[in-house]
Every structure is written in structure tokens, then in C-alpha cells.
Write an enzyme that holds these catalytic residues in place. Structure first.
Site: not given
Length: 238
Positions: A43, A70, A191
Site C-alpha cells: 500500500h 492498494e 484491517h
């Protein structure tokens, strides 16, 4: 079996704290795959505070499983993805100043914006996923963007699970997963998932294709080793 994609951002955070190239993110990705991970997630953020854009360029030709990038689809991010052609791009609406991702997309308000970006990625045969809260209306909005998958934002699940409210914690995710399946959307999640809460989530969320786990997995690996921890996740995800 639900696939495990290992997010290696925290490896880069540790490297960046000291400078140099220790630990090496490319070697970390190779090891994660060797130990059984079925995907690698990164990410990159605009300030490159952990994964750098150059890391993505270095990883793209090396990752042999599924490569998932991401991020918020700013122009530089879109360009990075199109040039490195991962298996999957996951669109996350995080602002520059957030410590970590903290909300899903409003897929109704941003529907046209997402539709345009997703069409560009799909034109290049890159699978798309949208980061969303466990809200039925956001799932329905996501389907209208043309995305292939959604990624359910699981922080609230982790918080409620830790408080002992596991049935309450998983209920909205299970309901949204059923809606997503009915709409023909693939289901990812990520997450704050961990060895403590992943099994219950997997058992109660239908159609779960992939989980992306970074912070907890890397922290757990500090105690038990990367290979051991990845193997534990794989057993729990069967």
C-alpha cells in the site's frame, strides 16, 4: 480455501526507520511466498513513509503469486499500477494525513469517479476491488461501479471481537457478504484481522476469497517467526 495475502508495509516501515535496505522488502516477499502466502499486498502512499514506489517496481517482476497494490487512485498511483500490472488493484480512500486506512468508499457519492477509474484498470486486465464499510447500500453502490470485488473494512469487527461480542461483531459482515454474492461481487477483507479473530470471521462470512493481513501478522512474526505465523494463518483459513 480463503487466500492469504501478506501485506509487507511494516517490513518497509522498519527498513525506513534506519535507512539502507535492511530488512529487504523483496526478500521478505519471496520468503512469505516460500512459506505459503498466496499473495503479496503493498500500500504505497504519496509520502512513501513505508512502501516506496520503487519497491512496487522492484516487486512486480518478482512476485510469483498474486500481487495486490492498494491505494487512493491519485494520478501517480494510477500510473504506477498501469505500468506494473498487478493481479489486483484495491482502491482505498485514505487521505495523505491518515496514519492508516480508516474508512471505506462512499460508493454512491463517488460512483462515477470510481466507475471511470475501474474501467481503465479493467481495460488493462487488472482485477479491481473497492475498500468498503459493511453497509448494504455501499455494497450495492460498489456493484454499479463495475468492480470485480469488494474488500470489507474489518476494524470494527476486530474491536467488537476483542470486547467479547463476536456474534455482534461478525453479523454485518456476514449480511453484506450475502448481498455481495447475490450481486456477483467477489469478497475480500482486511484491517486488524489477526490469529485471534480470523477463524471466526472466516467461518461466518460466506464467499470469502481473500484476506490481506499486515500489521498483526508481522507483529506476531516477531514472536513466533514468519514461517510459523503464515502456516498458522493458512490452517485457520482452510
Amino acid at each position: 480455501m480463503t487466500k492469504l495475502s501478506v501485506n509487507i508495509n511494516k517490513i518497509a516501515t522498519l527498513r525506513n526507520a534506519r535507512g539502507g535496505n535492511i530488512p529487504n522488502v523483496v526478500e521478505a516477499a519471496k520468503n512469505a511466498e516460500k512459506f505459503g502466502a498466496q499473495g503479496i499486498t503493498v500500500h504505497p502512499r504519496p509520502d512513501e513513509r513505508h512502501i516506496r514506489y520503487q519497491d512496487v517496481r522492484d516487486l512486480a517482476p518478482v512476485v510469483t503469486t498474486e500481487f495486490n497494490i492498494e491505494g487512493n487512485p491519485f494520478d501517480d498511483f494510477i500510473d504506477l499500477v498501469l505500468k506494473n500490472k498487478p493481479t489486483q488493484v484495491t482502491l482505498v480512500p485514505d487521505d495523505d494525513n491518515v496514519l492508516t486506512s480508516n474508512a471505506g468508499w462512499d460508493t454512491i457519492k463517488h460512483q462515477e469517479y470510481l466507475k471511470e477509474i475501474i474501467a481503465e484498470f479493467k481495460k488493462h486486465n487488472i482485477r479491481t476491488s473497492i475498500f468498503v464499510d459493511p453497509d448494504p447500500e455501499m455494497i450495492k453502490g460498489a456493484q454499479k461501479t463495475g468492480t470485480d470485488r469488494i474488500e470489507l473494512y474489518t476494524e470494527e469487527y476486530a474491536v467488537q471481537f476483542a470486547k467479547g461480542n463476536k456474534e455482534k461483531a461478525v453479523k454485518p459482515y456476514a449480511e453484506c457478504a450475502k448481498i455481495a454474492q447475490e450481486l456477483g461481487l467477489g469478497i475480500n477483507a482486511g484491517h486488524d484481522l489477526s490469529l485471534q479473530n480470523i477463524k471466526y470471521f472466516k467461518e461466518n462470512v460466506p464467499g470469502l476469497l481473500e484476506v490481506s493481513i499486515g500489521h498483526a501478522l508481522i507483529a506476531e512474526a516477531l514472536y513466533d517467526g514468519l514461517e510459523n505465523v503464515i502456516q498458522q494463518y493458512l490452517k485457520l483459513l482452510k
